[in-house]
Motif scaffolding. Sequence first.
Motif, PDB file in Angstrom:
ATOM      1  N   ASN A  55      10.054   9.159   0.731  1.00 26.58           N
ATOM      2  CA  ASN A  55       9.309   8.287   1.646  1.00 26.58           C
ATOM      3  C   ASN A  55       8.561   7.272   1.022  1.00 26.58           C
ATOM      4  OD1 ASN A  55       9.843  10.125   3.899  1.00 26.58           O
ATOM      5  ND2 ASN A  55       8.592  11.590   2.868  1.00 26.58           N
ATOM      6  N   PHE A  56       7.346   7.920   0.018  1.00 22.39           N
ATOM      7  CA  PHE A  56       6.579   6.782  -0.654  1.00 22.39           C
ATOM      8  C   PHE A  56       7.059   6.817  -2.043  1.00 22.39           C
ATOM      9  CE2 PHE A  56       2.843   4.046  -0.688  1.00 22.39           C
ATOM     10  CZ  PHE A  56       2.130   4.410  -2.023  1.00 22.39           C
ATOM     11  N   MET A  57       7.164   5.600  -2.670  1.00 25.72           N
ATOM     12  CA  MET A  57       7.424   5.484  -4.114  1.00 25.72           C
ATOM     13  C   MET A  57       6.315   4.582  -4.753  1.00 25.72           C
ATOM     14  SD  MET A  57      11.496   4.701  -3.638  1.00 25.72           S
ATOM     15  CE  MET A  57      11.887   5.501  -5.297  1.00 25.72           C
ATOM     16  N   ALA A  58       5.930   4.992  -5.767  1.00 19.19           N
ATOM     17  CA  ALA A  58       4.844   4.227  -6.379  1.00 19.19           C
ATOM     18  C   ALA A  58       4.859   4.309  -8.202  1.00 19.19           C
ATOM     19  CB  ALA A  58       3.501   4.842  -6.136  1.00 19.19           C
ATOM     20  N   TRP A  59       4.354   3.600  -8.706  1.00 18.74           N
ATOM     21  CA  TRP A  59       4.024   3.341 -10.152  1.00 18.74           C
ATOM     22  C   TRP A  59       2.547   3.531 -10.502  1.00 18.74           C
ATOM     23  CZ3 TRP A  59       7.819   3.624 -13.701  1.00 18.74           C
ATOM     24  CH2 TRP A  59       9.162   3.030 -13.209  1.00 18.74           C
ATOM     25  N   TYR A  60       2.213   4.499 -11.297  1.00 15.20           N
ATOM     26  CA  TYR A  60       0.791   4.599 -11.844  1.00 15.20           C
ATOM     27  C   TYR A  60       0.912   4.393 -13.354  1.00 15.20           C
ATOM     28  CZ  TYR A  60      -0.343   7.439  -7.742  1.00 15.20           C
ATOM     29  OH  TYR A  60      -0.941   7.817  -6.505  1.00 15.20           O
ATOM     30  N   ARG A  61      -0.203   4.308 -14.061  1.00 18.00           N
ATOM     31  CA  ARG A  61      -0.490   4.108 -15.256  1.00 18.00           C
ATOM     32  C   ARG A  61      -1.451   5.009 -15.906  1.00 18.00           C
ATOM     33  NH1 ARG A  61      -1.925  -2.444 -15.521  1.00 18.00           N
ATOM     34  NH2 ARG A  61      -3.866  -2.431 -14.858  1.00 18.00           N
ATOM     35  N   GLN A  62      -1.530   5.124 -17.217  1.00 15.53           N
ATOM     36  CA  GLN A  62      -2.435   5.792 -17.966  1.00 15.53           C
ATOM     37  C   GLN A  62      -2.684   5.574 -19.310  1.00 15.53           C
ATOM     38  OE1 GLN A  62      -2.053  10.025 -17.463  1.00 15.53           O
ATOM     39  NE2 GLN A  62      -4.211  10.434 -17.517  1.00 15.53           N
ATOM     40  N   VAL A  63      -3.853   5.319 -19.686  1.00 13.63           N
ATOM     41  CA  VAL A  63      -4.174   5.207 -21.106  1.00 13.63           C
ATOM     42  C   VAL A  63      -5.078   6.215 -21.732  1.00 13.63           C
ATOM     43  CG1 VAL A  63      -4.091   2.580 -20.958  1.00 13.63           C
ATOM     44  CG2 VAL A  63      -6.497   3.775 -20.457  1.00 13.63           C
ATOM     45  N   PRO A  64      -4.948   6.569 -23.011  1.00 12.88           N
ATOM     46  CA  PRO A  64      -5.668   7.707 -23.512  1.00 12.88           C
ATOM     47  C   PRO A  64      -7.220   7.768 -23.203  1.00 12.88           C
ATOM     48  CG  PRO A  64      -4.111   6.999 -25.098  1.00 12.88           C
ATOM     49  CD  PRO A  64      -4.081   5.992 -23.878  1.00 12.88           C
ATOM     50  N   GLY A  65      -7.453   9.041 -22.453  1.00 13.45           N
ATOM     51  CA  GLY A  65      -9.045   9.081 -22.323  1.00 13.45           C
ATOM     52  C   GLY A  65      -9.460   8.698 -20.859  1.00 13.45           C
ATOM     53  N   LYS A  66      -8.652   8.024 -20.158  1.00 11.40           N
ATOM     54  CA  LYS A  66      -8.575   7.405 -18.852  1.00 11.40           C
ATOM     55  C   LYS A  66      -7.925   8.146 -17.719  1.00 11.40           C
ATOM     56  CE  LYS A  66     -10.476   3.140 -19.930  1.00 11.40           C
ATOM     57  NZ  LYS A  66     -10.455   1.538 -19.561  1.00 11.40           N
ATOM     58  N   GLN A  67      -8.256   8.192 -16.561  1.00 13.50           N
ATOM     59  CA  GLN A  67      -7.510   9.006 -15.291  1.00 13.50           C
ATOM     60  C   GLN A  67      -6.287   7.814 -14.897  1.00 13.50           C
ATOM     61  OE1 GLN A  67     -10.252   9.303 -12.250  1.00 13.50           O
ATOM     62  NE2 GLN A  67     -10.432  11.547 -12.740  1.00 13.50           N
ATOM     63  N   ARG A  68      -5.307   8.595 -14.781  1.00 13.65           N
ATOM     64  CA  ARG A  68      -3.936   8.007 -14.088  1.00 13.65           C
ATOM     65  C   ARG A  68      -4.411   7.328 -12.813  1.00 13.65           C
ATOM     66  NH1 ARG A  68       1.280  11.245 -13.969  1.00 13.65           N
ATOM     67  NH2 ARG A  68       0.609  11.779 -16.237  1.00 13.65           N
ATOM     68  N   GLU A  69      -3.871   5.939 -12.812  1.00 19.97           N
ATOM     69  CA  GLU A  69      -4.340   4.977 -11.742  1.00 19.97           C
ATOM     70  C   GLU A  69      -3.148   4.344 -11.048  1.00 19.97           C
ATOM     71  OE1 GLU A  69      -6.628   1.568 -12.955  1.00 19.97           O
ATOM     72  OE2 GLU A  69      -5.049   0.727 -14.282  1.00 19.97           O
ATOM     73  N   LEU A  70      -3.598   4.313  -9.876  1.00 14.21           N
ATOM     74  CA  LEU A  70      -2.439   3.724  -9.137  1.00 14.21           C
ATOM     75  C   LEU A  70      -2.284   2.086  -9.587  1.00 14.21           C
ATOM     76  CD1 LEU A  70      -0.224   3.968  -6.691  1.00 14.21           C
ATOM     77  CD2 LEU A  70      -2.041   3.186  -5.212  1.00 14.21           C
ATOM     78  N   VAL A  71      -0.859   1.815  -9.655  1.00 12.96           N
ATOM     79  CA  VAL A  71      -0.688   0.248  -9.901  1.00 12.96           C
ATOM     80  C   VAL A  71      -0.147  -0.401  -8.658  1.00 12.96           C
ATOM     81  CG1 VAL A  71       0.548  -1.280 -11.259  1.00 12.96           C
ATOM     82  CG2 VAL A  71      -0.176   0.826 -12.315  1.00 12.96           C
ATOM     83  N   ALA A  72       0.740   0.288  -8.005  1.00 12.32           N
ATOM     84  CA  ALA A  72       1.413  -0.316  -6.937  1.00 12.32           C
ATOM     85  C   ALA A  72       2.173   0.838  -6.155  1.00 12.32           C
ATOM     86  CB  ALA A  72       2.510  -1.471  -7.242  1.00 12.32           C
ATOM     87  N   GLY A  73       2.391   0.473  -4.791  1.00 12.51           N
ATOM     88  CA  GLY A  73       2.882   1.648  -4.108  1.00 12.51           C
ATOM     89  C   GLY A  73       3.588   1.076  -2.966  1.00 12.51           C
ATOM     90  N   ILE A  74       4.870   1.639  -2.447  1.00  8.00           N
ATOM     91  CA  ILE A  74       5.633   1.101  -1.412  1.00  8.00           C
ATOM     92  C   ILE A  74       6.096   2.287  -0.378  1.00  8.00           C
ATOM     93  CG2 ILE A  74       7.713   0.995  -2.780  1.00  8.00           C
ATOM     94  CD1 ILE A  74       8.681  -1.581  -1.347  1.00  8.00           C
ATOM     95  N   SER A  75       5.873   1.766   0.769  1.00  2.78           N
ATOM     96  CA  SER A  75       6.617   2.899   1.842  1.00  2.78           C
ATOM     97  C   SER A  75       7.922   2.633   1.964  1.00  2.78           C
ATOM     98  CB  SER A  75       5.915   2.769   3.068  1.00  2.78           C
ATOM     99  OG  SER A  75       6.035   1.453   3.820  1.00  2.78           O
ATOM    100  N   LYS A  76       8.588   3.674   2.749  1.00  2.00           N
ATOM    101  CA  LYS A  76       9.914   3.619   3.181  1.00  2.00           C
ATOM    102  C   LYS A  76      10.092   2.216   4.049  1.00  2.00           C
ATOM    103  CE  LYS A  76      13.932   6.298   4.786  1.00  2.00           C
ATOM    104  NZ  LYS A  76      14.206   7.680   5.189  1.00  2.00           N
ATOM    105  N   GLY A  77       9.176   1.805   4.662  1.00  2.00           N
ATOM    106  CA  GLY A  77       9.588   0.638   5.646  1.00  2.00           C
ATOM    107  C   GLY A  77       8.864  -0.544   4.713  1.00  2.00           C
ATOM    108  N   GLY A  78       8.684  -0.521   3.550  1.00  4.72           N
ATOM    109  CA  GLY A  78       8.463  -1.829   2.808  1.00  4.72           C
ATOM    110  C   GLY A  78       6.921  -2.305   2.735  1.00  4.72           C
ATOM    111  N   TRP A  79       6.085  -1.735   3.525  1.00  4.97           N
ATOM    112  CA  TRP A  79       4.491  -1.826   3.201  1.00  4.97           C
ATOM    113  C   TRP A  79       4.184  -1.489   1.734  1.00  4.97           C
ATOM    114  CZ3 TRP A  79       0.768   1.453   1.764  1.00  4.97           C
ATOM    115  CH2 TRP A  79      -0.548   1.107   1.850  1.00  4.97           C
ATOM    116  N   THR A  80       3.262  -2.214   1.007  1.00  5.90           N
ATOM    117  CA  THR A  80       2.866  -2.429  -0.193  1.00  5.90           C
ATOM    118  C   THR A  80       1.432  -2.326  -0.437  1.00  5.90           C
ATOM    119  OG1 THR A  80       3.105  -4.872  -0.582  1.00  5.90           O
ATOM    120  CG2 THR A  80       5.150  -3.362  -1.063  1.00  5.90           C
ATOM    121  N   ASN A  81       1.129  -1.714  -1.543  1.00  2.00           N
ATOM    122  CA  ASN A  81      -0.204  -1.948  -1.822  1.00  2.00           C
ATOM    123  C   ASN A  81      -0.387  -1.985  -3.424  1.00  2.00           C
ATOM    124  OD1 ASN A  81       0.260   0.738  -2.028  1.00  2.00           O
ATOM    125  ND2 ASN A  81      -2.081   1.236  -2.529  1.00  2.00           N
ATOM    126  N   TYR A  82      -1.506  -2.994  -3.914  1.00  2.00           N
ATOM    127  CA  TYR A  82      -1.506  -3.074  -5.324  1.00  2.00           C
ATOM    128  C   TYR A  82      -3.069  -2.742  -5.807  1.00  2.00           C
ATOM    129  CZ  TYR A  82       3.042  -5.517  -5.042  1.00  2.00           C
ATOM    130  OH  TYR A  82       4.154  -5.705  -4.752  1.00  2.00           O
TER     131      TYR A  82
END
Length: 120
Positions: free
Chosen positions: A32-59
């Motif tokens: 369904n949904f696919m995304a990339w997250y990133r994390q640096v030491p000492g910080k929370q993991r954050e959403l970088v970009a996501g994409i739905s099955k239909g191609g809707w994206t957010n950054y």
Amino acid sequence: QVQLVESGGGLVQAGGSLRLSCAASGNIISVNFMAWYRQVPGKQRELVAGISKGGWTNYADSVKGRFTISRDNAKNLVELQMNSLKPDDTAVYYCKVVCDTGDASGMNYWGKGTLVTVSS
């Protein structure tokens, strides 16, 4: 069970580009949904970009205009094209997918992460 294989991380100079890939396999009925997250030491993991099955994206605001997420539904593949990289983009990047499998619906699966290092 779902396996995620990430590739494409590495060391790049500021202003350069990298392309991350993540392929999902296993007992998958639908990704369904696919995304990339990133994390640096000492910080929370954050959403970088996501994409739905239909191609809707957010950054994330910090990557808009520089990163592009795309997916190939036939291959259960998600990619992240990263351009104009900055030292602040240095992090471990994680792939996440939300899948329906033979056992459950709407489950989250995470990759092991790939390190992106941007030198100044």
